[in-house]
Write an enzyme that holds these catalytic residues in place. Sequence first.
Site, short mmCIF file in Angstrom:
data_model
loop_
_atom_site.label_atom_id
_atom_site.label_comp_id
_atom_site.label_asym_id
_atom_site.label_seq_id
_atom_site.Cartn_x
_atom_site.Cartn_y
_atom_site.Cartn_z
N LYS A 180 0.85 -1.19 0.00
CA LYS A 180 0.00 0.00 0.00
C LYS A 180 0.88 1.24 0.00
O LYS A 180 1.47 1.60 1.02
CB LYS A 180 -0.90 0.01 1.24
N GLU A 256 10.02 1.49 10.25
CA GLU A 256 10.97 2.59 10.03
C GLU A 256 10.18 3.86 10.29
O GLU A 256 9.37 4.27 9.45
CB GLU A 256 11.48 2.58 8.58
N CYS A 290 13.41 11.06 6.83
CA CYS A 290 13.50 10.74 8.26
C CYS A 290 14.96 10.83 8.73
O CYS A 290 15.22 10.93 9.92
CB CYS A 290 12.91 9.38 8.56
N GLU A 387 10.02 16.45 14.13
CA GLU A 387 10.66 16.23 12.85
C GLU A 387 10.23 17.38 11.92
O GLU A 387 9.05 17.55 11.65
CB GLU A 387 10.17 14.88 12.30
P1 ADP Z 1 3.27 11.05 6.67
O1 ADP Z 1 2.82 11.93 7.78
O2 ADP Z 1 4.69 11.22 6.30
O3 ADP Z 1 2.35 11.01 5.49
P2 ADP Z 1 2.11 8.63 7.63
O4 ADP Z 1 2.62 7.77 8.74
O5 ADP Z 1 0.82 9.33 7.83
O6 ADP Z 1 3.30 9.60 7.30
O7 ADP Z 1 1.98 7.79 6.28
C1 ADP Z 1 2.83 6.73 5.93
C2 ADP Z 1 2.02 5.64 5.29
O8 ADP Z 1 1.10 5.14 6.25
C3 ADP Z 1 1.20 6.08 4.09
O9 ADP Z 1 1.15 5.02 3.15
C4 ADP Z 1 -0.17 6.31 4.70
O10 ADP Z 1 -1.24 6.18 3.78
C5 ADP Z 1 -0.23 5.18 5.71
N1 ADP Z 1 -1.16 5.41 6.82
C6 ADP Z 1 -1.52 6.57 7.40
N2 ADP Z 1 -2.40 6.36 8.39
C7 ADP Z 1 -2.62 5.02 8.45
C8 ADP Z 1 -3.42 4.16 9.27
N3 ADP Z 1 -4.19 4.63 10.25
N4 ADP Z 1 -3.37 2.83 9.03
C9 ADP Z 1 -2.59 2.34 8.07
N5 ADP Z 1 -1.80 3.08 7.27
C10 ADP Z 1 -1.81 4.41 7.45
#
Ligand code: ADP
Length: 485
Positions: A180, A256, A290, A387
Amino acid sequence: MSPTVIKDVPKQLFIAGAWQDAESGRTLAVDDPATGEELCLVADASPADGRRAVEAAVAAQSSWAATPPRVRSEILRRAYDIIVSRTEELALLMTLEMGKPLDQARGEVAYAAEFFRWFSEEAVRVDGGMTTAPDGKNRLMVLRQPVGPCLLITPWNFPLAMGTRKIGPAVAAGCTMVLKPAPQTPLSTLALAAILTEAGLPDGVLNVVVTSDAAGVVEPMLRGGQIRKLSFTGSTQVGKILLAQCADKVVRASMELGGNAPVIIFDDADLDVAVEGTMHAKMRNMGEACTAANRIFVHSSLAEEFAARLADRMEALTVGVGTEPGIDVGPLIDDTGRGKVHQLVLDAVRHGAKLVTGGELPDGPGCFYPPTVLTGITAESAIAQTEIFGPVAALRTFGDEDEVVAAANATDWGLVSYVFTRDLDRALRVSERLESGMVGLNTGLVSNPAAPFGGVKQSGLGREGGRAGMDGFLEYKYIAIPTGN
Ligand code: ADP
């Protein structure tokens, strides 16, 4: 008119080897962060599509695990060759959806491809063991087997490399997977899936699900009992939510997560090397990494000169649309990301920091932010604890080694630290004392496909890349065989 690379990339979900629309027929828009304009629409998966993707991965698992390692290896090697031969198209695609300047996108394509080359070599080197128990009564045979169907979740900042860093070891180990990508940057991943198919990856081994409802699609996958491993790259906040979801079915997890990297410039540092290294550590990917330099500690005897030289370098950078020639700094990913960066700068100034250069929101379309240098940062200001994820260098001073090591370690994160010194004893001593999974010694670049990338504390669990990169995708199996003694 959208460029050919946008027209050519698949825009559907990839499940069981077939490109297909979401069951609901829904789509999501992918925008160009440099213009704010829509590039294209991509199928937007619902939880039902997610379930089908998991089922495809589960169905393909046993035959994939039984596929000879050499065959798996050569698929990765072919994919490596294809990626390298399409560097220009992939780089352009990445710049359009993510914003980084073309030169940096080319660099990421090369870096991403290297994970496939590295893991093509690891695929045929998975070893086990055979020993005799200390009492002589048993032979202890140890195998390493694929962990099973995996869920891989990637962020938007390195759209290609974060995918290959996870797909490479999963393919090498004999695991099937659902990937995903981030909804902001799905196109690089979709292009990668097409390349792996061309390289001979069997149907169902890699399934790609793009969704605007990450939480709704992912949670049932982790709680469904069929996914055996999660490999996540993203924020610490989301990582914690996913770890809790993994607990339900004891899904193995590697994470990560965020960083808050200190850069320490000692009074005996080579200033040219320190300025260059800090520029790399800060400005790669517009600071949206990161591993980005977040807290820059400069010995007080060098502070003024270092800040002036860094500001000169920052002011010389050209900010603009990443597809144009000569651009050093592209736009940030979206308005939300840019807004957070600007708030951190304003908060730092409110707490007494001095703005040496940058710090003003530009007019016009696109999510641009100027290269910025702040001095006099206090430990309490938000910018020292968050960050930044933007082109902002936050400088503070220190007096002695114990003080700076304590300050550098005074954070919940521990991904990477950077140390600049010409004293070998100090270099090793400080590297050992810093609480981080990686240290850059007189360099601002640590990422390398042959190295174990990862963090300690709340920066993550497990390592990606290097020999250790295979570990998370393999389980030990021990078979007891009586010797008859
Ligand atoms: P950023 O703030 O850098 O976008 P995220 O941690 O929100 O970092 O996103 C990293 C990945 O995790 C993306 O693929 C995002 O769609 C996914 N993501 C965000 N929220 C969720 C969640 N609640 N469950 C699963 N995947 C998530």
